[in-house]
Design a protein around this motif. Structure first.
Motif, PDB file in Angstrom:
ATOM      1  N   ASN A  66      27.091  24.367 -22.739  1.00  0.00           N
ATOM      2  CA  ASN A  66      26.199  24.833 -23.811  1.00  0.00           C
ATOM      3  C   ASN A  66      24.787  24.324 -23.564  1.00  0.00           C
ATOM      4  OD1 ASN A  66      28.880  24.358 -26.035  1.00  0.00           O
ATOM      5  ND2 ASN A  66      27.912  26.306 -25.681  1.00  0.00           N
ATOM      6  N   GLY A  67      23.830  25.227 -23.725  1.00  0.00           N
ATOM      7  CA  GLY A  67      22.431  24.819 -23.592  1.00  0.00           C
ATOM      8  C   GLY A  67      21.951  24.695 -22.162  1.00  0.00           C
ATOM      9  N   ALA A  68      22.760  25.136 -21.194  1.00  0.00           N
ATOM     10  CA  ALA A  68      22.395  24.990 -19.771  1.00  0.00           C
ATOM     11  C   ALA A  68      21.243  25.907 -19.363  1.00  0.00           C
ATOM     12  CB  ALA A  68      23.613  25.278 -18.894  1.00  0.00           C
ATOM     13  N   HIS A  83      10.242  28.097 -20.250  1.00  0.00           N
ATOM     14  CA  HIS A  83       9.949  26.953 -21.121  1.00  0.00           C
ATOM     15  C   HIS A  83       9.744  27.475 -22.534  1.00  0.00           C
ATOM     16  CE1 HIS A  83       7.984  24.887 -17.351  1.00  0.00           C
ATOM     17  NE2 HIS A  83       9.256  25.200 -17.172  1.00  0.00           N
ATOM     18  N   TYR A  84      10.248  26.714 -23.512  1.00  0.00           N
ATOM     19  CA  TYR A  84       9.949  26.986 -24.921  1.00  0.00           C
ATOM     20  C   TYR A  84       9.081  25.823 -25.375  1.00  0.00           C
ATOM     21  CZ  TYR A  84      14.038  30.057 -24.529  1.00  0.00           C
ATOM     22  OH  TYR A  84      14.938  31.025 -24.139  1.00  0.00           O
ATOM     23  N   GLY A  85       7.774  26.003 -25.422  1.00  0.00           N
ATOM     24  CA  GLY A  85       6.888  24.878 -25.699  1.00  0.00           C
ATOM     25  C   GLY A  85       7.057  23.839 -24.599  1.00  0.00           C
ATOM     26  N   LEU A 117      24.683  41.842 -25.480  1.00  0.00           N
ATOM     27  CA  LEU A 117      24.177  40.493 -25.725  1.00  0.00           C
ATOM     28  C   LEU A 117      25.172  39.665 -26.510  1.00  0.00           C
ATOM     29  CD1 LEU A 117      20.422  41.058 -26.573  1.00  0.00           C
ATOM     30  CD2 LEU A 117      21.364  39.934 -24.561  1.00  0.00           C
ATOM     31  N   GLN A 118      25.020  38.344 -26.359  1.00  0.00           N
ATOM     32  CA  GLN A 118      25.846  37.386 -27.092  1.00  0.00           C
ATOM     33  C   GLN A 118      25.772  37.689 -28.590  1.00  0.00           C
ATOM     34  OE1 GLN A 118      24.625  33.593 -25.696  1.00  0.00           O
ATOM     35  NE2 GLN A 118      25.861  32.480 -27.142  1.00  0.00           N
ATOM     36  N   GLN A 119      26.895  37.553 -29.270  1.00  0.00           N
ATOM     37  CA  GLN A 119      26.984  37.756 -30.724  1.00  0.00           C
ATOM     38  C   GLN A 119      26.458  39.117 -31.156  1.00  0.00           C
ATOM     39  OE1 GLN A 119      24.765  34.346 -32.023  1.00  0.00           O
ATOM     40  NE2 GLN A 119      26.537  33.001 -31.861  1.00  0.00           N
ATOM     41  N   LEU A 138      13.855  40.774 -21.741  1.00  0.00           N
ATOM     42  CA  LEU A 138      13.796  40.556 -23.187  1.00  0.00           C
ATOM     43  C   LEU A 138      12.803  39.446 -23.542  1.00  0.00           C
ATOM     44  CD1 LEU A 138      15.403  41.802 -25.554  1.00  0.00           C
ATOM     45  CD2 LEU A 138      16.922  39.820 -25.443  1.00  0.00           C
ATOM     46  N   ARG A 139      12.676  38.467 -22.633  1.00  0.00           N
ATOM     47  CA  ARG A 139      11.714  37.379 -22.826  1.00  0.00           C
ATOM     48  C   ARG A 139      10.885  37.263 -21.553  1.00  0.00           C
ATOM     49  NH1 ARG A 139      13.109  33.842 -26.886  1.00  0.00           N
ATOM     50  NH2 ARG A 139      15.288  33.882 -27.545  1.00  0.00           N
ATOM     51  N   PRO A 140       9.601  36.923 -21.673  1.00  0.00           N
ATOM     52  CA  PRO A 140       8.816  36.723 -20.448  1.00  0.00           C
ATOM     53  C   PRO A 140       9.207  35.413 -19.769  1.00  0.00           C
ATOM     54  CG  PRO A 140       7.473  36.281 -22.392  1.00  0.00           C
ATOM     55  CD  PRO A 140       8.811  36.745 -22.901  1.00  0.00           C
TER      56      PRO A 140
HETATM   57  N1  LIG Z   1      13.962  30.779 -28.668  1.00  0.00           N
HETATM   58  C1  LIG Z   1      14.131  29.488 -28.364  1.00  0.00           C
HETATM   59  N2  LIG Z   1      13.231  28.560 -28.749  1.00  0.00           N
HETATM   60  C2  LIG Z   1      13.386  27.271 -28.425  1.00  0.00           C
HETATM   61  N3  LIG Z   1      14.420  26.780 -27.707  1.00  0.00           N
HETATM   62  C3  LIG Z   1      15.345  27.665 -27.305  1.00  0.00           C
HETATM   63  C4  LIG Z   1      15.258  29.055 -27.605  1.00  0.00           C
HETATM   64  N4  LIG Z   1      16.336  29.683 -27.062  1.00  0.00           N
HETATM   65  C5  LIG Z   1      17.048  28.717 -26.452  1.00  0.00           C
HETATM   66  N5  LIG Z   1      16.457  27.521 -26.594  1.00  0.00           N
HETATM   67  C6  LIG Z   1      16.929  26.239 -26.043  1.00  0.00           C
HETATM   68  O1  LIG Z   1      16.967  26.371 -24.630  1.00  0.00           O
HETATM   69  C7  LIG Z   1      18.107  25.718 -24.097  1.00  0.00           C
HETATM   70  C8  LIG Z   1      18.935  26.711 -23.303  1.00  0.00           C
HETATM   71  O2  LIG Z   1      19.488  27.661 -24.215  1.00  0.00           O
HETATM   72  P1  LIG Z   1      20.354  28.892 -23.711  1.00  0.00           P
HETATM   73  O3  LIG Z   1      20.767  29.649 -24.936  1.00  0.00           O
HETATM   74  O4  LIG Z   1      19.627  29.618 -22.658  1.00  0.00           O
HETATM   75  O5  LIG Z   1      21.590  28.134 -23.061  1.00  0.00           O
HETATM   76  P2  LIG Z   1      23.040  28.684 -22.741  1.00  0.00           P
HETATM   77  O6  LIG Z   1      23.409  28.085 -21.442  1.00  0.00           O
HETATM   78  O7  LIG Z   1      23.062  30.166 -22.833  1.00  0.00           O
HETATM   79  O8  LIG Z   1      23.883  28.025 -23.905  1.00  0.00           O
HETATM   80  P3  LIG Z   1      25.215  28.559 -24.658  1.00  0.00           P
HETATM   81  O9  LIG Z   1      26.324  28.426 -23.682  1.00  0.00           O
HETATM   82  O10 LIG Z   1      25.354  27.587 -25.802  1.00  0.00           O
HETATM   83  O11 LIG Z   1      24.971  29.968 -25.093  1.00  0.00           O
HETATM   84  C9  LIG Z   1      18.840  25.096 -25.285  1.00  0.00           C
HETATM   85  O12 LIG Z   1      18.442  23.763 -25.397  1.00  0.00           O
HETATM   86  C10 LIG Z   1      18.356  25.908 -26.465  1.00  0.00           C
HETATM   87  O13 LIG Z   1      18.387  25.161 -27.651  1.00  0.00           O
END
Ligand SMILES: Nc1ncnc2c1ncn2[C@@H]1O[C@H](COP(=O)(O)OP(=O)(O)OP(=O)(O)O)[C@@H](O)[C@H]1O
Length: 256
Positions: free
Chosen positions: A39-41, A13-15, A83-85, A53-55
């Motif tokens: 995207n965003g999954a 969770h982010y917040g 890592l991506q990018q 890298l993240r807890p």
């Molecule tokens: N550091 C962060 N702080 C807040 N929200 C974040 C953070 N990192 C990712 N998110 C949100 O968490 C959700 C999942 O992001 P994530 O990058 O894990 O998805 P993804 O499946 O890898 O997407 P993509 O295919 O676009 O790379 C998205 O809504 C993103 O905006």
């Protein structure tokens, strides 16, 4: 054989935002395991938790039989990551990059061997900015393998490459497996996962919605298509079903 990676009920969770709600899967040694999703999954968030890298907010992650929370430094020494990018300073040469990354690990392999293995010896003195897209990807793979890890995470390795460079990179990914590594591949290219992956987890809205071999997922989809009483114009001909068709249906998009 025990799995090399076991992820159980992972949450991030982010917040208030639940990016990863419930992700579980396990990966066997020597597999190329794909993670796909829109995207965003939550793919990258999941991978970032798995590599430490993240807890994680909740859930357990076991790599090579050890819990990530208790054995973080051991696990980090056994995983390679692209890592991506990813990028490097423009003026850093290929040889300098390999030496720099090797210096992070006590068990790093001689960079001269790695540069030969990945076909970059001629570019040893070439600055990062002057490498082609394909050579940059080859360098990133070489860097992720400099410490001889057992599991390699490749996040969107082929994004931005032209079709020829992408196909060359597919061969490189297969070469990584031939060297005895387990590969975790995050990608948006469905043809890529269909061709390369032994198994695929489809993640949507923070949960795993499908997990199987590409062939079995395609076969199940074809079976469902044949059950349809009236052929739908939105669906492809059953003989030509691809993993992309399956993926689009899984995430609730029309196939064509
Ligand atoms: N550091 C962060 N702080 C807040 N929200 C974040 C953070 N990192 C990712 N998110 C949100 O968490 C959700 C999942 O992001 P994530 O990058 O894990 O998805 P993804 O499946 O890898 O997407 P993509 O295919 O676009 O790379 C998205 O809504 C993103 O905006």
């Amino acid at each position: 054989m025990a799995p090399v990676l076991v992820v159980e009920h992972l949450q991030k969770h982010y917040g208030n935002h639940k990016a990863v709600k419930d992700v579980s899967f396990s990966v066997e040694a020597g597999e190329i395991f794909g993670i796909v999703g829109p995207n965003g999954a939550g793919k990258t968030s999941s991978v970032e938790c798995i590599i430490g890298l993240r807890p994680a907010t909740a859930g357990t992650i076991q790599l090579l039989g050890r819990d990530l929370k208790q054995h973080g430094s051991y696990i980090r020494s056994k995983i390679g990551v692209q890592l991506q990018q990813a990028t490097l300073p423009d003026r850093l040469t290929v040889a300098e990059a390999l030496q720099l990354f090797g210096s992070f690990y006590p068990q790093a392999r001689p960079w001269q061997k790695v540069i030969e293995e990945w076909g970059l010896a001629e570019q040893a003195k070439t600055a990062f900015a002057n490498l082609s897209g394909g050579q940059k990807q080859r360098l990133f793979i070489a860097l992720s393998l400099i410490h001889d890890p057992e599991i390699v995470f490749l996040d969107e390795l082929t994004t931005g490459l032209d079709p020829q460079a992408r196909r060359i990179t597919w061969n490189l990914i297969q070469d990584v497996r031939k060297r005895g590594k387990t590969v975790m591949l995050v990608t948006h290219f469905m043809e890529e996962v269909e061709r390369l992956c032994d198994r695929i987890a489809v993640i949507d809205q923070g949960t795993v919605i499908a997990l199987d071999t590409p062939d079995r997922m395609i076969a199940a989809y074809q079976h469902d298509l044949r059950q349809q009483p009236v052929p739908s114009r939105d669906l492809p001909h059953p003989e030509r079903v691809t993993f992309e068709d399956v993926f689009l249906r899984l995430i609730g998009q029309p196939a064509h």
